[in-house]
Design an enzyme around this catalytic site. Structure first.
Site, PDB file in Angstrom:
ATOM      1  N   GLU B  60     -42.557 -32.741  56.915  1.00 18.55           N
ATOM      2  CA  GLU B  60     -41.487 -33.612  56.918  1.00 18.55           C
ATOM      3  C   GLU B  60     -40.354 -33.186  55.816  1.00 18.55           C
ATOM      4  O   GLU B  60     -39.110 -33.148  55.968  1.00 18.55           O
ATOM      5  CB  GLU B  60     -41.501 -35.035  57.095  1.00 18.55           C
ATOM      6  CG  GLU B  60     -41.851 -35.570  58.568  1.00 18.55           C
ATOM      7  CD  GLU B  60     -43.345 -35.071  59.068  1.00 18.55           C
ATOM      8  OE1 GLU B  60     -44.323 -34.940  58.064  1.00 18.55           O
ATOM      9  OE2 GLU B  60     -43.600 -35.495  60.017  1.00 18.55           O
ATOM     10  N   HIS B 129     -46.779 -46.536  63.286  1.00 20.06           N
ATOM     11  CA  HIS B 129     -45.942 -46.085  64.238  1.00 20.06           C
ATOM     12  C   HIS B 129     -45.083 -46.583  65.049  1.00 20.06           C
ATOM     13  O   HIS B 129     -44.719 -46.466  66.310  1.00 20.06           O
ATOM     14  CB  HIS B 129     -46.838 -45.001  65.321  1.00 20.06           C
ATOM     15  CG  HIS B 129     -47.635 -43.955  64.493  1.00 20.06           C
ATOM     16  ND1 HIS B 129     -48.737 -44.422  63.840  1.00 20.06           N
ATOM     17  CD2 HIS B 129     -47.505 -42.788  64.757  1.00 20.06           C
ATOM     18  CE1 HIS B 129     -48.967 -43.130  63.515  1.00 20.06           C
ATOM     19  NE2 HIS B 129     -48.297 -42.168  63.882  1.00 20.06           N
TER      20      HIS B 129
END
Lengths: 330, 325
Positions: B60, B129
């Protein structure tokens, strides 16, 4: 040994740049002691050959990404001394009008794409610039400088893998000055050569160079930059060097053994190059004249920076957004 | 007019911009041939090819660093962070680098980039999540934050975000991916910083964002049956923030309820409450009430997650109780 005229001109320029970086940093340090330079600062004293040698191998359209120890790299790209010194002093005639400070020197018109103060970030950002050059089909190369301490943060590894898989035109240059801030890098790193040994893991040739020998730096940098420009992908250069002072303004560097400091001072890149140039046919007068010209430049920059006014309040709310303002609501 | 799902609208909006501007490029994990884990980029790889729709490793920091470096040198990248929870591993690039570099350099660089990310709960994915992280982004000067609530707005706000010269965090409520709306023909282009008023009423104003907008609308229908006529404001954009529409709609009814998916502390509704209190205090007929997820990590089990995130029932109960007290 004798040199051709163009050779000696190039070498005298490498000498001049190193002397300019050295004298600029000395002056910055003096101005600290006078409390005219505020905040913190990370001087590049002793590491001039890396900045000078790599910059000489770059084209004006290439990009530099540097760290908070970035004065050398900024000046080596041709940014004048006055705005850099004024930036350190928080003046309106500073490179960023005083809004960035020592750790964020940036001059896009000189290809100096920023000095980054969070370890590792600019390696992945340099990859992005290189990706942009690749996508747009320009032959620009991104060169990214960082210290030995950076090799232990995740972004370093993400950047190397990314650059390798996309074959990006980026050259990573590790200035290995042996210390991660106050700690010996060898004490906290799993391999002997923190950048070069890791390069192998990403399919890159490990390149180690004497970072205090500007000719050697120029040579390896030229090869790596040419490779990148030719579409042959990234390179990792580890330049062995030494900072003459501590990590930052607050650090006297007492953790370093006296004999180590002595040994490295004996390998100071500037006297070494001075001797080499004399041996290769330059005259003492030429070198003295260069030094005088640099001192005049530093003195003038000091006066001009001191004459700069503090940035006005109109700058406070300026340039958060591309429209020049900072409005977040209607 | 055709109907598109929220997830189809993502690809539709991206394609609209990629066709008109070759400097728009996409990077992210599994966005290419796979079409994205939420199928938000289906068809783009086939139409625009692997150079413009580029798969990345699970890196990321590299994804967002690359987007930043590309944006400052002439491209308009759209980067995907698969789950917004993952911002936690690359927040340096977002908050320290992308957000601040323009200011620090006295305007020498610009970052015309968009970071898309699946946000919020409702899918039983558990605490790592499912977060609603819009407040993480809202509190950093230098970031624009956009949260569409329906497929049509996805297209229009995506176009506005991509064409915007500043960095935009574009949060896609995962719970909304299968929802459908009518899509007008032709190009759709919205303006950032404009709230909409999908329902007008006389008694109270529900101010909602993202996945909470359809819940607020459903709650308003039930409240109408109980004699409480609500306005619903869809905030759409936290930065820039359309305070004028919110102040106007709150002043008109005299009551404000925020409906926020984020955990309680420092939610965007707290900032709105502060603004309304400062600027429309004398138009209020009662306290401002915030309806939020409690200040807890989200549980995975459906029975618990449904208790945590504001439901239609909880919105209705809260409004009724407050209006009747």
């Amino acid at each position: 040994m004798t040199m051709t005229t163009s050779h000696i001109t190039a070498k005298l320029e490498l000498y001049r740049v190193q002397v300019a970086l050295r004298e600029f940093e000395r002056r910055a340090h003096d101005l600290f002691l006078e409390n005219l330079v505020k905040g913190t600062s990370h001087l590049g004293l002793g590491q001039e050959a890396v900045a000078a040698g790599v910059a000489a191998a770059m084209r004006p359209t290439d990009w530099t990404f540097a760290t908070y120890r970035g004065h050398n790299h900024t000046l080596a790209r041709g940014v004048p001394m006055t705005p850099v010194l004024a930036e350190l002093m928080g003046r309106s005639n500073g490179l960023m009008a005083g809004k960035g400070g020592s750790m964020h020197l940036t001059s896009v018109e000189h290809g100096m794409m920023g000095s980054y103060a969070i370890i590792g970030a600019h390696l992945v950002i340099a990859c992005g610039a290189a990706w942009s050059a690749q996508y747009r089909g320009t032959d620009q190369v991104a060169v990214c400088f960082f210290g030995d301490g950076t090799t232990n943060i995740g972004a370093f590894h993400e950047a190397l893998n990314f650059a390798a898989i996309w074959k990006l035109p980026v050259v990573f240059v590790c200035e290995n000055n042996l210390y991660m801030e106050y700690t010996r890098t060898s004490d906290i790193t799993a391999v002997e050569h923190p950048a070069a040994d890791r390069a192998r893991a990403y399919g890159l040739e490990p390149i180690i160079v004497d970072g205090n020998d500007v000719d050697a730096v120029f040579e390896v940098a030229s090869t790596a930059i040419d490779r990148a420009r030719a579409g042959e992908g990234p390179s990792m250069i580890e330049a062995k060097t030494y900072r003459h002072g501590g990590h930052s303004r607050a650090d006297p560097g007492k953790y370093r053994p006296d004999e180590e400091v002595k040994a490295w001072l004996a390998r100071d890149p500037i006297p070494m190059y001075h001797s080499r140039l004399l041996a290769e046919g330059a005259s003492e007068e030429q070198l003295v004249a260069i030094h005088h010209a640099v001192m005049a430049e530093v003195d003038l920059a000091t006066e001009e920076a001191k004459a700069g006014t503090p940035p006005g309040p109109e700058l406070l709310m300026k340039d958060v957004w591309a429209d020049g303002g900072s409005q977040w609501r209607n | 007019m055709a109907q598109l799902t929220f997830r189809e609208a993502i690809a539709h909006g991206l394609a609209q911009e990629m066709r008109r501007d070759p400097s728009v490029v996409m990077i992210g994990e599994d966005i290419g041939a796979a079409g994205g884990v939420f199928k938000g980029t289906v068809g783009l790889f086939e139409e625009f090819g692997p150079v413009r729709v580029r798969d990345t490793p699970i890196s990321e920091q590299a994804i967002l660093g690359a987007a930043m470096g590309a944006a400052m040198t002439g491209l308009r990248p759209v980067a995907e962070v698969m789950f917004s929870d993952f911002f936690a591993v690359c927040w340096d690039i977002v908050a320290n680098e992308i957000a601040k570099s323009r200011y620090m350099t006295n305007g020498q660089v610009s970052f015309p980039l968009v970071i898309r990310s699946g946000n919020g709960g409702g899918l039983r994915f558990g605490a790592q999540h499912s977060q609603s992280v819009e407040n993480w982004a809202m509190m950093v000067p230098g970031l624009k934050v956009v949260v569409p609530s329906n497929a049509r707005d996805v297209i229009g706000l995506m176009a506005a975000a991509i064409r915007d010269p500043d960095p935009v965090i574009f949060l896609e409520a995962k719970a909304l991916y299968p929802t459908k709306s009518e899509i007008p023909e032709g190009e759709i282009l919205d303006t950032l910083g404009t709230a909409t008023v999908p329902r007008s009423g006389a008694d109270a104003t529900l101010v909602a964002l993202g996945a909470m907008v359809p819940r607020a609308l459903a709650a308003a229908e039930e409240l109408a049956e109980q004699g409480i006529d609500c306005t619903v404001v869809d905030v759409r954009s936290l930065v820039p923030l359309d305070t004028q529409t919110i102040l106007r709609e709150v002043s008109a009814t005299g009551r404000m309820f925020t409906v926020e998916e984020n955990p309680r502390l420092c939610g965007w509704g707290a900032e709105l409450s502060s603004i309304v209190t400062e600027e429309a205090f004398y138009d209020l007929d009662g306290p401002i009430v915030r309806i939020t997820t409690p200040h807890i990590p989200l549980p995975a089990a459906d029975a618990l997650e449904d208790l945590a995130i504001p439901s239609v029932e909880r919105i209705v109960e809260t409004v009724v109780k407050s209006m009747n007290s």
